[in-house]
Design an enzyme around this catalytic site. Structure first.
Site, mmCIF file in Angstrom:
data_model
loop_
_atom_site.group_PDB
_atom_site.id
_atom_site.type_symbol
_atom_site.label_atom_id
_atom_site.label_comp_id
_atom_site.label_asym_id
_atom_site.label_seq_id
_atom_site.Cartn_x
_atom_site.Cartn_y
_atom_site.Cartn_z
ATOM 1 N N ARG A 243 -66.410 -50.684 7.733
ATOM 2 C CA ARG A 243 -65.066 -50.867 7.940
ATOM 3 C C ARG A 243 -64.746 -52.462 7.642
ATOM 4 O O ARG A 243 -65.427 -53.263 7.987
ATOM 5 C CB ARG A 243 -65.060 -50.563 9.256
ATOM 6 C CG ARG A 243 -64.869 -49.046 9.632
ATOM 7 C CD ARG A 243 -63.712 -48.372 9.086
ATOM 8 N NE ARG A 243 -63.473 -46.775 9.074
ATOM 9 C CZ ARG A 243 -63.898 -46.029 8.377
ATOM 10 N NH1 ARG A 243 -64.566 -46.432 7.289
ATOM 11 N NH2 ARG A 243 -63.648 -44.711 8.539
ATOM 12 N N GLU A 272 -56.282 -52.773 5.781
ATOM 13 C CA GLU A 272 -56.064 -51.945 4.311
ATOM 14 C C GLU A 272 -55.052 -50.994 4.487
ATOM 15 O O GLU A 272 -54.866 -50.293 5.947
ATOM 16 C CB GLU A 272 -57.284 -51.355 4.092
ATOM 17 C CG GLU A 272 -57.818 -50.263 4.769
ATOM 18 C CD GLU A 272 -59.168 -49.492 4.329
ATOM 19 O OE1 GLU A 272 -60.151 -50.286 4.161
ATOM 20 O OE2 GLU A 272 -58.980 -48.397 3.870
ATOM 21 N N HIS A 290 -61.525 -48.332 -1.299
ATOM 22 C CA HIS A 290 -61.859 -47.350 -0.137
ATOM 23 C C HIS A 290 -62.215 -46.240 -0.913
ATOM 24 O O HIS A 290 -61.851 -44.933 -0.552
ATOM 25 C CB HIS A 290 -60.871 -47.036 0.910
ATOM 26 C CG HIS A 290 -61.687 -46.494 2.135
ATOM 27 N ND1 HIS A 290 -61.321 -47.086 3.401
ATOM 28 C CD2 HIS A 290 -62.932 -45.860 2.374
ATOM 29 C CE1 HIS A 290 -62.197 -46.270 4.362
ATOM 30 N NE2 HIS A 290 -62.992 -45.719 3.640
HETATM 31 C C1 DGY Z 1 -64.983 -42.050 6.367
HETATM 32 O O1 DGY Z 1 -64.990 -40.944 6.363
HETATM 33 O O2 DGY Z 1 -65.142 -42.616 7.499
HETATM 34 C C2 DGY Z 1 -65.010 -42.955 5.259
HETATM 35 O O3 DGY Z 1 -64.662 -44.096 5.438
HETATM 36 C C3 DGY Z 1 -63.821 -42.194 4.287
HETATM 37 O O4 DGY Z 1 -64.417 -42.554 2.779
#
Ligand code: DGY
Length: 324
Positions: A243, A272, A290
């Site tokens: 993250r 983001e 992402h």
């Molecule tokens: C999630 O599922 O948390 C991922 O970041 C998506 O790609």
């Protein structure tokens, strides 16, 4: 009036899953794929039995506490759920489910992609060729870092970190070190010949590549700050597919700008999709939007997981992926 449960989907999903949703539920889809507002989320909570957010839809306490809620379950499309205030959801008797397991390999693949891109200056090379500025091969042009045999340091050692470690160790002969607050499974440690470190700091100091795999949220906010980055070897690279807010972006920009570390690869960002402009000016960073789970098979499997959770909830069965 339909007797089927009313389900609200916040973003466009893979079509095959949307078709199944249409059969099983009285579903409202977001065919335009427009990001929705807090007021639209509040409205959904008031008028639907289930709301299915994705990892970029923010559900803070003030949204979750809206009056006259009909919704009982937030069936999240994604494994991370730091965009939902879980304590507030609990207070409001809202169930949260997520989609673990199915995005492990694709996310680990993206972490490995960024590691290779950063090590071998792939994004920089691509820009050079496209700009028609390549002067031809020469012995000292764009020399970079070896991956094979280097040390990969993992912060967090859950499913995705372990999958990356398998690819790195068995595919690239990398030495694996990791930090995990609780003990890891001995058979996994043995398979990877992995070494446990006593602290995040120890990983930062010892690794050639540091890859982040801890959850987002308050407890890991800016875990990788300037002093942590200062511990890294000048030849090291930082990879973040976890993250964005785990890393203090300004500190990372400082370290890359002054070559205190060699490179970085990011798939996730603080705030983001708004990107700190300082990142865009750097040549020694690879930036992806992402993409961790963005394969057709994975995104379909994530949708299927949400369906399973909804089916279980509405038929009164135990929820496969309940978090709250
Ligand atoms: C999630 O599922 O948390 C991922 O970041 C998506 O790609």
């Amino acid at each position: 009036m339909s007797s089927k449960p009313k389900v609200f989907i916040t973003r466009k999903w893979p079509s095959s899953v949307e078709e199944k949703l249409k059969i099983r539920f009285d579903v409202t889809l977001n065919q335009d794929d427009r990001p929705l507002t807090a007021d639209e989320f509040k409205h959904a909570l008031q008028h639907y039995d289930a709301v299915c957010p994705t990892v970029c839809d923010s559900f803070p306490a003030d949204v979750l506490k809206v009056e006259n809620k009909r919704c009982k379950i937030l069936a999240n499309f994604g494994v991370g759920y730091n965009h939902i205030d879980a304590d507030a959801a609990k207070d409001q008797n809202l169930i949260i489910t997520n989609t673990p397991g199915v995005l492990t390999e694709s996310t680990a693949d993206i972490a490995m992609t960024l590691l290779l891109m950063s090590a071998r200056r792939a994004a920089e090379g691509d820009r050079l060729v496209r700009a028609q500025q390549w002067q031809g091969w020469c012995p000292t042009h764009m020399m970079s870092s070896d991956v094979t045999g280097a040390t990969l340091g993992l912060i967090g050692f859950g499913r995705i970190a372990q999958a990356m470690a398998r690819k790195a160790h068995h595919g690239f002969g990398m030495k694996i070190i990791y930090y995990k607050p609780s003990p890891a499974d001995q058979s996994i440690i043995d398979d990877l010949n992995a070494t446990s470190c006593g602290s995040v700091e120890e990983v930062m100091q010892s690794a050639d590549f540091v890859s982040l795999h801890c959850p987002g949220g308050e407890s890991t906010h800016h875990l990788i700050n300037q002093s942590m980055l200062d511990l890294m070897k000048p030849s090291a690279h930082l990879i973040n597919t976890a993250r964005g807010d785990v890393v203090d972006t300004q500190a990372l920009i400082n370290s890359l700008k002054t070559n205190k570390i060699t490179g970085a690869g990011l798939d996730v960002y603080e705030g983001e999709p708004n990107i700190n402009k300082g990142l865009l000016d750097l040549n020694n960073i690879s930036l992806l939007p992402h993409l961790g789970s963005a394969t057709i098979a994975t995104r379909t499997a994530m949708g299927e997981k949400v369906l399973n959770n909804l089916d279980a909830y509405f038929s009164g069965h135990p929820l496969p992926d309940r978090i709250v």
